[in-house]
Write a protein that holds these residues in place. Structure first.
Motif, mmCIF file in Angstrom:
data_model
loop_
_atom_site.group_PDB
_atom_site.id
_atom_site.type_symbol
_atom_site.label_atom_id
_atom_site.label_comp_id
_atom_site.label_asym_id
_atom_site.label_seq_id
_atom_site.Cartn_x
_atom_site.Cartn_y
_atom_site.Cartn_z
ATOM 1 N N ARG A 134 0.824 -1.205 0.000
ATOM 2 C CA ARG A 134 0.000 0.000 0.000
ATOM 3 C C ARG A 134 0.864 1.263 0.000
ATOM 4 N N PRO A 135 1.519 1.542 -1.136
ATOM 5 C CA PRO A 135 2.428 2.686 -1.230
ATOM 6 C C PRO A 135 1.688 4.004 -1.031
ATOM 7 N N VAL A 136 2.372 4.940 -0.375
ATOM 8 C CA VAL A 136 1.758 6.246 -0.123
ATOM 9 C C VAL A 136 2.564 7.377 -0.753
ATOM 10 N N THR A 137 3.634 7.039 -1.476
ATOM 11 C CA THR A 137 4.441 8.061 -2.152
ATOM 12 C C THR A 137 4.713 7.641 -3.579
ATOM 13 N N LEU A 138 5.043 8.626 -4.432
ATOM 14 C CA LEU A 138 5.395 8.343 -5.814
ATOM 15 C C LEU A 138 6.621 7.429 -5.881
ATOM 16 N N GLU A 139 7.558 7.627 -4.966
ATOM 17 C CA GLU A 139 8.773 6.826 -4.980
ATOM 18 C C GLU A 139 8.461 5.346 -4.788
ATOM 19 N N LYS A 140 7.508 5.028 -3.933
ATOM 20 C CA LYS A 140 7.141 3.638 -3.711
ATOM 21 C C LYS A 140 6.477 3.022 -4.949
ATOM 22 N N VAL A 141 5.696 3.827 -5.638
ATOM 23 C CA VAL A 141 5.015 3.326 -6.841
ATOM 24 C C VAL A 141 6.012 3.098 -7.976
ATOM 25 N N ILE A 143 -6.469 3.952 -16.305
ATOM 26 C CA ILE A 143 -7.836 3.528 -16.592
ATOM 27 C C ILE A 143 -8.757 4.733 -16.415
ATOM 28 N N PRO A 144 -9.780 4.894 -17.265
ATOM 29 C CA PRO A 144 -10.747 5.978 -17.052
ATOM 30 C C PRO A 144 -11.378 5.893 -15.665
ATOM 31 N N ASP A 145 -11.534 7.044 -15.023
ATOM 32 C CA ASP A 145 -12.108 7.072 -13.680
ATOM 33 C C ASP A 145 -13.489 6.435 -13.629
ATOM 34 N N ARG A 146 -14.275 6.650 -14.683
ATOM 35 C CA ARG A 146 -15.643 6.133 -14.671
ATOM 36 C C ARG A 146 -15.667 4.611 -14.577
ATOM 37 N N LEU A 147 -14.617 3.948 -15.063
ATOM 38 C CA LEU A 147 -14.536 2.496 -14.940
ATOM 39 C C LEU A 147 -13.969 2.090 -13.586
ATOM 40 N N GLY A 148 -12.804 2.663 -13.276
ATOM 41 C CA GLY A 148 -12.134 2.260 -12.050
ATOM 42 C C GLY A 148 -12.934 2.539 -10.797
ATOM 43 N N ASP A 149 -13.585 3.698 -10.757
ATOM 44 C CA ASP A 149 -14.328 4.071 -9.552
ATOM 45 C C ASP A 149 -15.577 3.222 -9.349
ATOM 46 N N ALA A 150 -16.076 2.611 -10.407
ATOM 47 C CA ALA A 150 -17.304 1.825 -10.297
ATOM 48 C C ALA A 150 -17.047 0.352 -10.002
ATOM 49 N N GLU A 151 -15.788 -0.065 -10.001
ATOM 50 C CA GLU A 151 -15.454 -1.487 -9.863
ATOM 51 C C GLU A 151 -15.035 -1.814 -8.437
ATOM 52 N N HIS A 152 -15.726 -2.754 -7.806
ATOM 53 C CA HIS A 152 -15.327 -3.223 -6.485
ATOM 54 C C HIS A 152 -14.010 -3.994 -6.597
ATOM 55 N N GLY A 153 -13.141 -3.798 -5.633
ATOM 56 C CA GLY A 153 -11.870 -4.499 -5.639
ATOM 57 C C GLY A 153 -10.804 -3.819 -6.458
ATOM 58 N N VAL A 154 -11.100 -2.621 -6.989
ATOM 59 C CA VAL A 154 -10.126 -1.831 -7.744
ATOM 60 C C VAL A 154 -10.074 -0.441 -7.112
ATOM 61 N N GLU A 155 -8.878 0.117 -6.975
ATOM 62 C CA GLU A 155 -8.716 1.396 -6.284
ATOM 63 C C GLU A 155 -7.822 2.349 -7.065
ATOM 64 N N ARG A 156 -8.038 3.625 -6.826
ATOM 65 C CA ARG A 156 -7.104 4.625 -7.322
ATOM 66 C C ARG A 156 -5.763 4.459 -6.605
ATOM 67 N N VAL A 157 -4.697 4.670 -7.346
ATOM 68 C CA VAL A 157 -3.363 4.583 -6.772
ATOM 69 C C VAL A 157 -2.878 5.991 -6.444
ATOM 70 N N LEU A 158 -2.493 6.192 -5.181
ATOM 71 C CA LEU A 158 -1.992 7.495 -4.725
ATOM 72 C C LEU A 158 -2.984 8.616 -5.048
ATOM 73 N N ASP A 159 -4.233 8.378 -4.697
ATOM 74 C CA ASP A 159 -5.258 9.390 -4.960
ATOM 75 C C ASP A 159 -4.901 10.683 -4.231
ATOM 76 N N GLY A 160 -4.873 11.786 -4.952
ATOM 77 C CA GLY A 160 -4.518 13.063 -4.387
ATOM 78 C C GLY A 160 -3.039 13.371 -4.446
ATOM 79 N N VAL A 161 -2.237 12.358 -4.823
ATOM 80 C CA VAL A 161 -0.788 12.560 -4.956
ATOM 81 C C VAL A 161 -0.390 12.508 -6.428
ATOM 82 N N ALA A 162 -0.711 11.397 -7.093
ATOM 83 C CA ALA A 162 -0.438 11.280 -8.527
ATOM 84 C C ALA A 162 -1.463 12.094 -9.306
ATOM 85 N N LYS A 163 -1.009 12.804 -10.309
ATOM 86 C CA LYS A 163 -1.888 13.672 -11.086
ATOM 87 C C LYS A 163 -2.744 12.856 -12.065
ATOM 88 N N PRO A 164 -4.033 13.171 -12.176
ATOM 89 C CA PRO A 164 -4.862 12.479 -13.181
ATOM 90 C C PRO A 164 -4.546 12.990 -14.584
#
Length: 310
Positions: free
Chosen positions: A183-190, A244-265
């Motif tokens: 569960r990385p929380v920084t760009l460096e970890k990703v 992945i388009p947000d509309r797909l990723g956000d609607a799928e259970h078991g899939v999450e945004r990576v570094l939401d609020g850190v990595a730029k969309p």
């Protein structure tokens, strides 16, 4: 030879044109939907009628002779003129019945268009719809499609376009994969994660680094595919990260945004495009406006809904 003084069958001329553009009789036959012997006879008949040799064999393909090259320019202009006549005739029809071809990227054709087309069929049952889902842009000027849904604005003067909306895409991964990654929380970890890359891979890596803010290399790409649908399935299976388009990723259970609020969309527009003359057709205008209304409906939310962890 002054080709303008020669009278010949347009079907034979078209057979010659497509063969010249495709480079072989077999490819041209597939493009025209006819058998190779039939196509070959048409080309042979044109050569006999004109009294010249148009092609020479080169391995498994064909190359134009000097006479063929000279004729090609003339026949190509004939083809453009024929297309113009077809466009004008199509543009003048006032019926909303008939066929229409819509082209969109593969992932939009699979996930965005089906409910829209279902609604369109209910409202206009007289319209038959053909969907071309491809990441290669169709040539509207050559009638490869009537309406295109694109992420870029066309530059050709014969085309008209309307910007419908802007969408976002970002890095997504399965919850299982993020657990394995710590569960990385920084760009460096990703930067040490496995990625599913697009072609060309170097361009994809550059985009990740330039637009998202990462520092990854081609060695991070464990799977490469031009198919967004393939990326989406692999992300859900926990193979790695991908855009992945947000509309797909956000609607799928078991899939999450990576570094939401850190990595730029990534932000990309949606353009609806058609040929200027076709847009005078009631049928095309109806479908164009219908798609514009449906595609302009915003996503339910720009913030990911709370999804239960598996």
């Amino acid at each position: 030879m002054d080709w303008r003084s020669v009278k010949f069958d347009w079907n034979r001329a078209r057979a010659f044109l497509v063969t010249a553009e495709e480079g072989s009789l077999s490819a041209a036959a597939r493009a025209l939907g006819m058998t190779q012997p039939t196509l070959g006879r048409q080309v042979d008949a044109l050569e006999e009628e004109l009294g010249v040799v148009l092609f020479e064999r080169a391995g498994r393909g064909l190359v134009l002779t000097p006479s063929g090259l000279e004729l090609l320019d003339q026949v190509r202009r004939m083809g453009e003129a024929a297309t113009g006549v077809s466009l004008t005739a199509s543009g003048q029809t006032q019926s909303v019945e008939g066929s229409i071809r819509i082209t969109a990227s593969e992932i939009e054709a699979l996930t965005l268009l089906p409910p829209i087309i279902a609604k369109l069929r209910c409202e206009a049952p007289g319209i038959n719809i053909e969907v071309l889902g491809s990441n290669v842009a169709a040539d509207l000027r050559r009638r490869e499609a009537d309406i295109a849904i694109r992420s870029f604005r066309p530059t050709e003067p014969e085309l008209i376009a309307k910007k419908i909306s802007e969408s976002t895409a970002r890095l997504f991964a399965s919850s299982d994969y993020l657990d394995r990654l710590g569960r990385p929380v920084t760009l460096e970890k990703v930067n040490g994660a496995d990625f599913i890359g697009y072609e060309p891979p170097d361009t994809f890596v550059h985009s990740l680094n330039e637009m998202v803010g990462l520092s990854v290399s081609r060695t991070n790409l464990k799977v490469i595919s031009p198919s967004t649908a393939m990326h989406w399935e692999l992300v859900k299976l926990g193979v790695g990260l991908s855009v992945i388009p947000d509309r797909l990723g956000d609607a799928e259970h078991g899939v999450e945004r990576v570094l939401d609020g850190v990595a730029k969309p990534l932000v990309f527009p949606t353009w609806l495009t058609t040929h200027r003359e076709l847009n005078t057709s009631r049928r095309v205008r109806f479908v164009f406006d219908f798609l514009a209304d449906e595609l302009a409906v915003p996503a339910a939310t720009s913030t990911p809904a709370k999804k239960p962890r598996r």
